[in-house]
Design an enzyme around this catalytic site. Structure first.
Site, mmCIF file in Angstrom:
data_model
loop_
_atom_site.group_PDB
_atom_site.id
_atom_site.type_symbol
_atom_site.label_atom_id
_atom_site.label_comp_id
_atom_site.label_asym_id
_atom_site.label_seq_id
_atom_site.Cartn_x
_atom_site.Cartn_y
_atom_site.Cartn_z
ATOM 1 N N ASP A 337 0.848 -1.186 0.000
ATOM 2 C CA ASP A 337 0.000 0.000 0.000
ATOM 3 C C ASP A 337 0.883 1.235 0.000
ATOM 4 O OD1 ASP A 337 -2.398 -1.255 -0.023
ATOM 5 O OD2 ASP A 337 -2.720 -1.198 2.132
ATOM 6 N N ASP A 643 -4.600 -2.850 5.010
ATOM 7 C CA ASP A 643 -5.111 -2.324 6.279
ATOM 8 C C ASP A 643 -6.639 -2.310 6.342
ATOM 9 O OD1 ASP A 643 -5.646 -0.290 4.511
ATOM 10 O OD2 ASP A 643 -4.267 1.157 5.407
ATOM 11 N N ASP A 647 -9.307 -5.626 2.120
ATOM 12 C CA ASP A 647 -8.005 -6.200 1.766
ATOM 13 C C ASP A 647 -7.882 -7.651 2.223
ATOM 14 O OD1 ASP A 647 -6.877 -3.963 0.523
ATOM 15 O OD2 ASP A 647 -6.308 -3.072 2.434
#
Length: 821
Positions: A337, A643, A647
């Site tokens: 990310d 997070d 996901d």
């Protein structure tokens, strides 16, 4: 009755909290006792190699007493038995300590930090410090921390499958307000009042009756146990072969006494003398078994994993699954990310474009009419999942929420927003929580008796596509002409090039007659077309210090870092260049690709393109999942960071799922293998280094162990076959093995990682544990040891044995670890 203010919560004073704990209990539950030390001793006794040695000890003790009498004959058998007991207790102690380590890690994992409202402000506390009467804000992905009732919520639904076993998502409202501890928030946001904690909850009763099993065997442990068993079988086979040869030599009269006379003469030997000769031969065979059996191999991996897990915890990495330790060392690509991992997650609004022109500075609203300013402030205050606490006495307001929400709310305060006052002027009718698929969130508010405003906030270019008009600085509604669309796009592009996250604000007026009645409002879908553009802000999130060095280290280690972000391509490109993921600003597809383009490809095309992707922008969680699948199909060992709740599928699908400890939702953490406690990419690189260290340390120990074992085995077998005797007896060899194994395992298994490990390519999925280079080193050392030991005789034997054991260890250390040579 609970003396709680549903807006301000409890007072938060220690005396009040203690009184509530005394009255209603703490939010903890009795832990089921773990396995006792004796249970680990019993498990250690079941080891095949130790069973063989125990049988050998019993036989040696019985035969020794029979042939030499109890005064002299107990030495060998008792010594072997004592050595076996020592190995058992060392192994059991190590496993017991590892079990305690697991318990500590589980407690750390369960120690969730959550927000509660106390004294009117949102503060973070441990889940264990929650008390009855607390007011707890909840959002999508959170775990319900205790039993309670819903105070208020918008599109609020709960996944109760962990308690009921049914995967159905349950909507919560005033008609169905009860929530059970341990369930997950599936959608929306709201606040709950805690009514029961700890053992008084259904979840507490359930958790008190179970304990987590820490007996997981990693793939490396399984392979290592296989190696130990294989070597043990070879040792047994060789021992049986030697036994047959020696018995044949003995009974055919080819075994001689020191004076040259045959040890066995047919028809002239008594039964007692014959048995003594056979016992001596059997003792030689037992000695060969003792030499061959590698007692230290399972112990070495246990020590390595226990040591690594403890050190990784200090490096801000919480290991949830043991196998992830070693798998991380084999990772060939990391899908990371952007926000919070590569960047600091400290967002601030640095540019704003409202009323058709740029505001300089971004909080300068002097050119905007009062009506436009009021509308912007109303949209900021109502369309948010964050909160602002305004303390008395003129102190600075405290802003809470996600980093993006905090940045926008802080900017709203600079515009002159009075949060509580603004929210009280209008009432919320319906909420569409921010959706990672649609990249937007909305709210419908009622102003006055009949006026309704629907506010939207989200990704700038996507909001712009839904706008048919815009508001100028005087508050007049203007048509969205192609020229104006180009102007907005140019501003978005300029902000993206400067690595700013672009967030747009839009609204749409509605008549009260278009709004469903209250009992039908739960299914009302907010209108998201024909919107009126209010403006755009650019939010800066600087790169983390040191992230460039970490990415450079990964590249040298043969690990490709790919950035997967929801930001547009220009912002993603700018951040990737700043971090070092991209080196050429002019790269094009497929090196940098949009999520929508990637998902529209066929499965085969996705696999072809996946290898070339460095940056994926405007991606949804499903795009990340597709990328992970494509990379795994191409043979990559994939590590993924995440997070959000959405996901979870990608984290589960990846070889190693890494969730964020600060910004990560409980759903994401539950789906991951390792939790990065500080959300830092540098920590992720340290995890890779530790993973490689585990594998390298085990290989060092295997080479060290096998070199000495093979050399001792060859010497004893050749000596036994040629002379009918062995240079060292079973007790001597067992003690050499015991001391060597334990101290060797301790020394080699606890070697800390170094950057030299990051200069090697990743270990392949199917690469053998004992490589060709290790076999070469092993055979060369075995030849040296055997040649030099056979060239020595009698009194120099012990000195040379000691010297060459030391030389062997020194040479192997230099071959395996040049940095320590």
């Amino acid at each position: 009755m609970l003396k709680t203010d549903i807006d301000k919560g409890i007072s938060g004073e220690e005396s009040d909290i203690d009184a509530r704990k005394n009255a209603f209990g703490a939010n903890t539950y009795p832990r089921k006792k773990g396995r006792s030390f004796l249970a680990f001793v019993w498990d250690a006794c079941k080891d095949l190699t130790l069973i063989i040695l125990m049988v050998a000890a019993a036989v040696s003790l019985a035969l020794g007493i029979y042939t030499e009498g109890i005064k002299e004959g107990w030495y060998d058998g008792a010594s072997i038995g004592f050595a076996v007991l020592l190995v058992i207790f060392v192994t059991a102690t190590s496993d017991y300590k590892q079990s305690l380590q697991f318990q500590n890690l589980n407690e750390e994992k369960q120690n969730i930090q959550l927000e509660v409202v106390r004294g009117g402000r949102r503060i973070k506390v441990s889940i264990f410090d929650l008390v009855v009467g607390d007011v707890v804000p909840l959002k999508i992905g959170d775990q319900v921390p205790a039993d309670g009732v819903l105070i208020s919520g918008h599109s609020f639904s709960i996944d109760e499958s962990s308690m009921t076993g049914e995967s159905k998502i349950v909507n919560k409202d005033q008609k169905s307000p009860f929530m059970m501890s341990g369930c997950k928030v599936a959608d929306g946001y709201g606040t709950m009042l805690v009514t029961a904690v700890g053992i008084n909850t259904e979840w507490g009763l359930l958790m008190a009756s179970i304990s987590e099993d820490s007996g997981e065997e990693t793939p490396l442990q399984v392979r290592l146990n296989g190696v130990a068993t294989f070597i043990g079988i070879i040792g047994l086979s060789v021992a049986v072969a030697v036994l047959v040869v020696l018995l044949a030599r003995y009974f055919t009269g080819h075994t001689y006494n020191p004076d040259g006379s045959p040890q066995y003469v047919k028809g002239k030997m008594g039964v007692g003398e014959t048995i003594r000769g056979v016992v001596k031969i059997f003792t030689v065979a037992v000695t060969i078994v003792v030499v061959a059996v590698p007692e230290g191999l399972p112990l070495a991996v246990t020590l390595t994993l226990a040591f690594s897990m403890r050190k990784m915890m200090r490096d801000k990495a919480l290991v949830r699954r043991l196998s992830a330790c070693e798998t991380m060392g084999s990772a060939t690509t990391i899908c990371s990310d952007k926000t919070g991992t590569l960047t600091l997650n400290q967002m601030t609004v640095v540019e704003a474009y409202f009323g058709g022109e740029k505001m300089d500075p971004p909080d300068n609203t002097q050119k905007l009419s009062a009506a436009v300013s009021t509308m912007i402030i109303e949209g900021i205050a109502q369309n948010t999942s964050g909160s602002i606490f305004e303390p008395e006495g003129g102190q600075a307001p405290e802003v809470t929420g996600s980093p993006t929400e905090k940045a926008i709310l802080s900017w709203g305060l600079q515009l002159g927003m009075k949060f509580s006052e603004t929210r009280s002027k209008s009432s919320i009718l319906q909420v569409f929580p921010f959706n990672s698929e649609k990249k937007r969130g909305g709210v419908a508010v009622q102003v006055g008796d009949s006026e309704v405003h629907v506010y939207w906030k989200g990704a700038a270019e996507l909001i712009l596509e839904s706008c048919t008009s815009w508001i100028d600085k005087d508050g007049s509604k203007q048509s969205m002409t192609p020229e104006k669309v180009g102007e907005f796009k140019k501003f978005i592009e300029d902000m993206a090039v400067a690595s700013l996250r672009c967030v747009a604000f839009a609204y749409r007026p509605c008549e009260m007659s278009d709004v469903p009645k209250e009992d039908q409002r739960a299914d009302w879908v907010l209108p998201e077309d024909n919107l009126i553009m209010l403006g755009i802000v650019g939010i800066k999130d600087p790169c983390r210090p040191g992230v460039q060095d970490s990415i450079r280290l990964c590249a040298a280690a043969g690990i490709k870092v790919r950035m997967v972000t929801g930001d547009n391509l220009q912002t993603a490109r700018a951040i990737a260049l700043e971090c070092g993921i991209l080196t050429d600003p002019n790269v094009s597809e497929p090196t940098i690709i949009e999520g929508k383009t990637f998902r529209e490809l066929s499965d085969l095309e996705r696999e072809e393109v996946a290898d070339k992707i460095s940056v994926m922008g405007r991606s949804s969680p499903n795009d990340k999942l597709l990328l992970v699948k494509a990379l795994r199909n191409r043979g990559h060992v994939v590590a993924v960071t995440g997070d959000g709740t959405n996901d979870a599928p990608a984290l589960h699908e990846a070889d190693i799922g890494l969730s964020m400890g600060i910004q990560g939702t409980e759903v994401a953490k539950e789906s991951s293998d390792i939790i990065i406690l500080d959300d830092n990419f540098a920590t992720l690189v340290r995890v890779v280094r530790w993973g490689r260290s585990v594998y390298a340390n085990i290989q060092k120990f295997i080479q060290f162990q096998l070199t000495v074992n093979v050399a001792a085995l060859i010497i004893n077998v050749v000596s036994a076959v040629s002379s009918g005797d062995v240079p060292l007896n079973a007790v001597q060899l067992l003690w050499v093995n015991l001391i060597m194994d334990t101290l060797g395992a301790l020394a080699l298994a606890t070697e800390p990682p170094n950057n030299h490990l990051m200069q090697r390519p990743p270990v392949g999925r199917r690469e053998p544990l004992i490589t060709n280079i290790m076999w070469r080193n092993l055979l060369i050392m075995v030849c040296c040891i055997c040649t030099l030991l056979y060239s020595s005789y009698l009194w120099p034997f012990c000195c040379l044995t000691n010297c060459f054991f030391r030389l062997s260890i020194k040479l192997q250390s230099s071959l395996l670890s040049p940095s320590r040579a």
